[in-house]
Design an enzyme around this catalytic site. Sequence first.
Site, PDB file in Angstrom:
ATOM      1  N   HIS A   1      33.063  56.310 -24.162  1.00  0.00           N
ATOM      2  CA  HIS A   1      32.835  54.724 -24.716  1.00  0.00           C
ATOM      3  C   HIS A   1      31.906  54.206 -23.709  1.00  0.00           C
ATOM      4  O   HIS A   1      32.514  53.114 -23.309  1.00  0.00           O
ATOM      5  CB  HIS A   1      34.038  54.416 -25.198  1.00  0.00           C
ATOM      6  CG  HIS A   1      33.618  53.142 -26.353  1.00  0.00           C
ATOM      7  ND1 HIS A   1      34.429  53.041 -27.402  1.00  0.00           N
ATOM      8  CD2 HIS A   1      32.883  52.332 -26.464  1.00  0.00           C
ATOM      9  CE1 HIS A   1      34.042  52.012 -28.169  1.00  0.00           C
ATOM     10  NE2 HIS A   1      32.879  51.472 -27.420  1.00  0.00           N
TER      11      HIS A   1
ATOM     12  N   ARG B   1      30.619  54.015 -33.600  1.00  0.00           N
ATOM     13  CA  ARG B   1      32.266  53.950 -33.710  1.00  0.00           C
ATOM     14  C   ARG B   1      32.649  55.548 -33.997  1.00  0.00           C
ATOM     15  O   ARG B   1      32.002  56.121 -34.994  1.00  0.00           O
ATOM     16  CB  ARG B   1      32.567  53.001 -34.845  1.00  0.00           C
ATOM     17  CG  ARG B   1      32.866  51.493 -34.231  1.00  0.00           C
ATOM     18  CD  ARG B   1      33.868  51.638 -33.047  1.00  0.00           C
ATOM     19  NE  ARG B   1      34.048  50.168 -32.643  1.00  0.00           N
ATOM     20  CZ  ARG B   1      33.430  49.793 -31.680  1.00  0.00           C
ATOM     21  NH1 ARG B   1      32.430  50.499 -30.849  1.00  0.00           N
ATOM     22  NH2 ARG B   1      33.471  48.373 -31.181  1.00  0.00           N
TER      23      ARG B   1
HETATM   24  P1  NDP Z   1      24.500  45.413 -36.158  1.00  0.00           P
HETATM   25  O1  NDP Z   1      25.333  44.500 -36.972  1.00  0.00           O
HETATM   26  O2  NDP Z   1      23.366  44.533 -35.584  1.00  0.00           O
HETATM   27  O3  NDP Z   1      23.588  46.405 -37.029  1.00  0.00           O
HETATM   28  C1  NDP Z   1      24.495  47.217 -37.881  1.00  0.00           C
HETATM   29  C2  NDP Z   1      23.450  48.096 -38.649  1.00  0.00           C
HETATM   30  O4  NDP Z   1      24.224  49.033 -39.358  1.00  0.00           O
HETATM   31  C3  NDP Z   1      22.407  47.491 -39.355  1.00  0.00           C
HETATM   32  O5  NDP Z   1      21.450  48.248 -39.606  1.00  0.00           O
HETATM   33  C4  NDP Z   1      23.233  47.725 -40.893  1.00  0.00           C
HETATM   34  O6  NDP Z   1      22.512  47.645 -41.876  1.00  0.00           O
HETATM   35  C5  NDP Z   1      23.873  48.820 -40.660  1.00  0.00           C
HETATM   36  N1  NDP Z   1      25.110  49.022 -41.721  1.00  0.00           N
HETATM   37  C6  NDP Z   1      25.986  48.545 -41.704  1.00  0.00           C
HETATM   38  N2  NDP Z   1      26.747  49.240 -42.899  1.00  0.00           N
HETATM   39  C7  NDP Z   1      26.038  50.024 -43.362  1.00  0.00           C
HETATM   40  C8  NDP Z   1      26.271  50.778 -44.462  1.00  0.00           C
HETATM   41  N3  NDP Z   1      27.246  50.709 -45.358  1.00  0.00           N
HETATM   42  N4  NDP Z   1      25.205  51.620 -45.038  1.00  0.00           N
HETATM   43  C9  NDP Z   1      23.948  51.665 -44.129  1.00  0.00           C
HETATM   44  N5  NDP Z   1      23.917  50.835 -42.979  1.00  0.00           N
HETATM   45  C10 NDP Z   1      24.736  50.147 -42.459  1.00  0.00           C
HETATM   46  O7  NDP Z   1      25.158  46.026 -35.108  1.00  0.00           O
HETATM   47  P2  NDP Z   1      24.741  46.425 -33.654  1.00  0.00           P
HETATM   48  O8  NDP Z   1      23.448  47.286 -33.809  1.00  0.00           O
HETATM   49  O9  NDP Z   1      24.847  45.350 -32.604  1.00  0.00           O
HETATM   50  O10 NDP Z   1      26.078  47.409 -33.226  1.00  0.00           O
HETATM   51  C11 NDP Z   1      26.139  48.560 -34.080  1.00  0.00           C
HETATM   52  C12 NDP Z   1      27.551  49.195 -33.609  1.00  0.00           C
HETATM   53  O11 NDP Z   1      27.444  49.833 -32.483  1.00  0.00           O
HETATM   54  C13 NDP Z   1      28.623  48.056 -33.271  1.00  0.00           C
HETATM   55  O12 NDP Z   1      29.227  47.704 -34.617  1.00  0.00           O
HETATM   56  C14 NDP Z   1      29.615  48.839 -32.576  1.00  0.00           C
HETATM   57  O13 NDP Z   1      30.583  49.439 -33.382  1.00  0.00           O
HETATM   58  C15 NDP Z   1      28.963  49.745 -31.825  1.00  0.00           C
HETATM   59  N6  NDP Z   1      28.860  49.814 -30.155  1.00  0.00           N
HETATM   60  C16 NDP Z   1      29.376  50.683 -29.510  1.00  0.00           C
HETATM   61  C17 NDP Z   1      29.131  50.337 -28.029  1.00  0.00           C
HETATM   62  C18 NDP Z   1      29.475  51.765 -27.315  1.00  0.00           C
HETATM   63  O14 NDP Z   1      29.523  51.598 -26.053  1.00  0.00           O
HETATM   64  N7  NDP Z   1      29.433  52.915 -27.686  1.00  0.00           N
HETATM   65  C19 NDP Z   1      28.866  49.199 -27.477  1.00  0.00           C
HETATM   66  C20 NDP Z   1      28.330  48.348 -28.626  1.00  0.00           C
HETATM   67  C21 NDP Z   1      28.552  48.523 -29.659  1.00  0.00           C
HETATM   68  P3  NDP Z   1      21.774  46.168 -42.084  1.00  0.00           P
HETATM   69  O15 NDP Z   1      20.237  46.525 -41.332  1.00  0.00           O
HETATM   70  O16 NDP Z   1      21.279  46.217 -43.847  1.00  0.00           O
HETATM   71  O17 NDP Z   1      22.414  45.118 -41.815  1.00  0.00           O
END
Ligand code: NDP
Length: 311
Positions: free
Chosen positions: A274, A226
């Site tokens: 995006h 994001r």
């Molecule tokens: P997940 O919820 O599966 O994974 C999120 C990851 O971020 C996890 O490893 C989580 O840690 C980590 N995380 C969250 N908060 C923190 C923090 N405060 N500090 C450190 N690590 C953190 O999400 P996805 O992988 O499915 O998707 C990730 C993002 O990709 C989505 O939220 C979306 O915004 C973006 N996206 C972008 C797209 C594009 O076309 N550009 C398409 C689809 C999604 P933990 O492992 O501990 O839970």
Amino acid sequence: MAGALLFSSRLDDPVAWSKALKTEMPELDVRISPDLGNLADIETALVWKAPPGELASLPNLKLITNLGAGVDPILADATIPAHIPVARLGDEVMAQMMAQFVTLAVLRHYRGIARYEKQQREHRWEYVLPRASYEVPVGIMGIGMLGGAAARMVSSIGFPVAGWGRSSRTIDGVETFHGPGELAPFLARTEILVCLLPLTRETRHIVNRDVLYQLPRGAKLVNCGRGGTVDEAALLAALEDGQIAEATLDVFETEPLPPTHPFWGMDQVLVVPHIGSIAVPEIAARDVVENIRRLRTGQPLLNIVDRARGY
Ligand code: NDP
């Protein structure tokens, strides 16, 4: 008829989605926003940035599915009743598409393709010795469904890959770090930083000046999580200064990226609109319908978002 699904997105194709949903559940009554019909009929909603207030107007709504992985727009809509569970989409095809995009960006930075594109525009033949990929450490911030898939794919083609998340995770062949305390060593070993974090209270501007300057000088940045997770003013300054040599940016603090934004004109920045990954209707409809069946039979729902955590 009770049990209808509301489809509300100005971005996604309602015809393709209706077809895919009905393939999985032929009797499903799909209502396409703004033609909602009798509001009391609507049991579930599949939405991407629904108009504020639309979901709150549905008296019998029992489940909201976000048409994508990033739920920040839904969680920012204060009109949505807090007791209604929110699910997100996320399947193997979406993860594979993102992993491929990350791999493309990593390879492009690794092989210095931006330099050669510039040289071609200038009709200039200048050879730079390539390095072996095992000498180029890649670090992925956010190693959930999408970041984890990207880590595995990039690792499988010969890069030393590390991942950083909130909690401890294990991924075969990938060194993992977690929490604020392990961010510094993760950054210090990373030459190509990929950001695949959700946007939450904790991650807003997490990639700030301090983080950018903990990377080795001349590091490259790929952001396909994001836009709000990166402090764009700090990134711009770091690009101008050479601390960050190149960036691939798929997401921005303001989308569409305003025409006057400096990123557009920078040779060292690749701007894409995006397109990292999407939910493919024929595939993603399976999970949407599976959750409707679970809802109706009282089974645990899939891919439910933790609202307090923000993802
Ligand atoms: P997940 O919820 O599966 O994974 C999120 C990851 O971020 C996890 O490893 C989580 O840690 C980590 N995380 C969250 N908060 C923190 C923090 N405060 N500090 C450190 N690590 C953190 O999400 P996805 O992988 O499915 O998707 C990730 C993002 O990709 C989505 O939220 C979306 O915004 C973006 N996206 C972008 C797209 C594009 O076309 N550009 C398409 C689809 C999604 P933990 O492992 O501990 O839970």
